[in-house]
Write an enzyme that holds these catalytic residues in place. Sequence first.
Site, short mmCIF file in Angstrom:
data_model
loop_
_atom_site.label_atom_id
_atom_site.label_comp_id
_atom_site.label_asym_id
_atom_site.label_seq_id
_atom_site.Cartn_x
_atom_site.Cartn_y
_atom_site.Cartn_z
N TYR A 154 0.83 -1.16 0.15
CA TYR A 154 0.07 -0.04 -0.17
C TYR A 154 0.69 1.45 -0.06
O TYR A 154 0.36 2.49 -0.36
CB TYR A 154 -1.07 0.02 1.14
CG TYR A 154 -1.86 -1.07 0.95
CD1 TYR A 154 -3.05 -0.95 0.09
CD2 TYR A 154 -2.08 -2.34 1.53
CE1 TYR A 154 -3.79 -2.16 -0.08
CE2 TYR A 154 -2.84 -3.40 1.52
CZ TYR A 154 -3.69 -3.40 0.61
OH TYR A 154 -4.92 -4.11 0.30
N TYR A 436 -8.93 -4.71 10.92
CA TYR A 436 -10.49 -4.33 10.47
C TYR A 436 -10.31 -4.73 8.97
O TYR A 436 -9.04 -4.78 8.42
CB TYR A 436 -11.01 -3.12 10.73
CG TYR A 436 -10.01 -1.97 10.25
CD1 TYR A 436 -10.26 -1.47 8.83
CD2 TYR A 436 -9.17 -1.25 10.93
CE1 TYR A 436 -9.64 -0.28 8.46
CE2 TYR A 436 -8.73 -0.09 10.61
CZ TYR A 436 -8.84 0.22 9.26
OH TYR A 436 -7.95 1.43 8.97
C1 LIG Z 1 -2.51 -7.96 -3.02
C2 LIG Z 1 -3.51 -8.06 -4.19
C3 LIG Z 1 -4.85 -7.36 -3.91
C4 LIG Z 1 -2.94 -7.31 -5.44
O1 LIG Z 1 -3.91 -6.88 -6.52
P1 LIG Z 1 -3.37 -6.70 -8.03
O2 LIG Z 1 -4.46 -6.59 -8.92
O3 LIG Z 1 -2.44 -8.04 -8.47
O4 LIG Z 1 -2.41 -5.64 -7.92
P2 LIG Z 1 -1.98 -4.60 -9.18
O5 LIG Z 1 -1.76 -5.55 -10.38
O6 LIG Z 1 -2.93 -3.62 -9.05
O7 LIG Z 1 -0.39 -4.28 -8.67
C5 LIG Z 1 -0.13 -2.88 -8.08
C6 LIG Z 1 1.38 -2.75 -7.65
O8 LIG Z 1 1.42 -3.46 -6.61
C7 LIG Z 1 2.39 -4.75 -6.53
N1 LIG Z 1 1.78 -5.62 -5.79
C8 LIG Z 1 0.66 -6.17 -5.79
N2 LIG Z 1 0.62 -7.31 -5.07
C9 LIG Z 1 1.52 -6.92 -4.33
C10 LIG Z 1 2.05 -7.84 -3.14
N3 LIG Z 1 1.56 -8.90 -2.60
N4 LIG Z 1 3.35 -7.41 -2.38
C11 LIG Z 1 4.03 -6.44 -3.14
N5 LIG Z 1 3.79 -5.71 -4.22
C12 LIG Z 1 2.42 -6.01 -4.78
C13 LIG Z 1 2.40 -4.79 -7.90
O9 LIG Z 1 3.55 -5.34 -8.33
C14 LIG Z 1 2.19 -3.46 -8.76
O10 LIG Z 1 3.28 -2.64 -8.39
P3 LIG Z 1 3.83 -1.55 -9.45
O11 LIG Z 1 2.70 -0.37 -9.13
O12 LIG Z 1 5.25 -1.39 -9.13
O13 LIG Z 1 3.67 -1.90 -10.95
C15 LIG Z 1 -3.87 -9.50 -4.86
O14 LIG Z 1 -2.39 -10.18 -5.01
C16 LIG Z 1 -4.34 -10.43 -3.69
O15 LIG Z 1 -5.53 -10.42 -3.81
N6 LIG Z 1 -3.54 -10.93 -2.76
C17 LIG Z 1 -4.02 -11.90 -1.84
C18 LIG Z 1 -5.24 -11.21 -0.76
C19 LIG Z 1 -4.66 -10.00 -0.17
O16 LIG Z 1 -3.16 -10.06 0.33
N7 LIG Z 1 -5.03 -8.76 -0.03
C20 LIG Z 1 -4.42 -7.62 0.63
C21 LIG Z 1 -4.99 -7.71 1.88
S1 LIG Z 1 -4.46 -6.26 2.83
#
Ligand SMILES: CC(C)(COP(=O)(O)OP(=O)(O)OC[C@H]1O[C@@H](n2cnc3c(N)ncnc32)[C@H](O)[C@@H]1OP(=O)(O)O)[C@@H](O)C(=O)NCCC(=O)NCCS
Length: 436
Positions: A154, A436
């Site tokens: 984030y 949360y």
């Molecule tokens: C985390 C999650 C929501 C990311 O969704 P996504 O659609 O793949 O993310 P995006 O493609 O928009 O990625 C945006 C950026 O975040 C990075 N990113 C995405 N997931 C990441 C992770 N788990 N850790 C680190 N960086 C991450 C991407 O590499 C990308 O980087 P950039 O802006 O430098 O290109 C997804 O992987 C997921 O559902 N994970 C499991 C549940 C979870 O952990 N949710 C978060 C709860 S707090």
Amino acid sequence: MSSLADQFHSAALDEHLASTFEARGLRAARVGDDDREGTRRWQDAVARGFLDGEPTEVQYTESFAHNGYRRKVGVYDDGGVQADVPVATFASWGTELTLPGGSAIPMCAVSAVTVAPTHRRRGILSTLMRGELRTAVSLGFPIAGLTVSESGIYGRFGFAPAVTATSWEISTRRTGWIGPVAPGRIDYVTREQGRDAATALYKRVRLDTPGEISMPGGHWERTFGTRPDVDKADKLRVVQYRSPSGEVEGVAIYSISEDDEDWAASTATVSRVVAGTDAAYAGLWRFLLSLDLVGTVRASELSVDEPLWWMIDNKRAARITSRDHHYLRVLDVPATLAARNYDIEDVIALEVTDALGIADGTFVLSAGETPGVDVVDEAPLGVLLVRLGVAELSAILLGGISPVTLARAGRIETDDPHRVARVFAATTTPRLSFWY
Ligand SMILES: CC(C)(COP(=O)(O)OP(=O)(O)OC[C@H]1O[C@@H](n2cnc3c(N)ncnc32)[C@H](O)[C@@H]1OP(=O)(O)O)[C@@H](O)C(=O)NCCC(=O)NCCS
């Protein structure tokens, strides 16, 4: 719900968000509050995203009953086989965040962020986050917040961990109690009584601690196991502290797991201590650390500066680990900075950068009893300037992270970080006592 929270709850999706998904062959939609079937499928996606099993009937029902306060957005891929299960989920709602000095500001809380493994790393989260934050900004939320499962996600959206949480594992046999002996009494109460007392106490105590937020619906019922979807609710034990004059001033809830090898070495896991007074805090912790047949007490989401640390005579009996916990993201710099309390009078300028183009600008903060924030074209001559990103501003907002530390880490630029630290200092260490 406040009217801001209401408006946000039912606001239309940001147009740019909707059209970006459309251009990619996807469809973003809000899940209606009365849409039981759509909510079930949305919940299926959340469970899958967080690696949980399929929700049970009871979980569907309870979640529907308690989570109505959430604005739920789903992203759908109509070309998929299970097209009614969203490939991405995002929930948010209006709540209140406590700032130093005991004021509270409206906050857009974010949760249930998932993207299906089949659709990850295509920018779906980025599109959702930017679009939902734009909606929050357009309605007037000064700040957004979330707690995270992974910490690397984030920062790019301007969030920073403003509150650190600690987890404790105390070997109770190795330490004695040197804290005050509270004059009141401890009694076991039912989970329902504990829930009601905690709900009432927390309403008051959340305003004493920067970083706490008002509790989302159903939270206390889940904590106290008074909802049918809570696992092992029968293991929960609840005690309350009553002052000599009969006021219920604190509640603690814990569960015991036995050690099959040694019945005198059970572990008590404290899920929550809500204390409205220092006496209740001391009384409840002293009780928890003196349970017979218990060798270890565990607790988490405590502060980095717990009074408990000063109440045990062997500090090494406590293994303490800390973790990034409450992430904040300033959306409106003047509204947020003017809402908190400052213990010193000073004037500084802040040049804030924001990759999302929401909070950037130059601001003059007049700290003091009645703070003021002016938006200016450039920092006035002779006023101390701080250059920082919106994440760094969010990190120092509650006074839990020192600008001196961030300057040393190369995260903020200023000629006098100590002076900036004095402006942002707070006398109460921030804490958020739950996820949360
Ligand atoms: C985390 C999650 C929501 C990311 O969704 P996504 O659609 O793949 O993310 P995006 O493609 O928009 O990625 C945006 C950026 O975040 C990075 N990113 C995405 N997931 C990441 C992770 N788990 N850790 C680190 N960086 C991450 C991407 O590499 C990308 O980087 P950039 O802006 O430098 O290109 C997804 O992987 C997921 O559902 N994970 C499991 C549940 C979870 O952990 N949710 C978060 C709860 S707090």
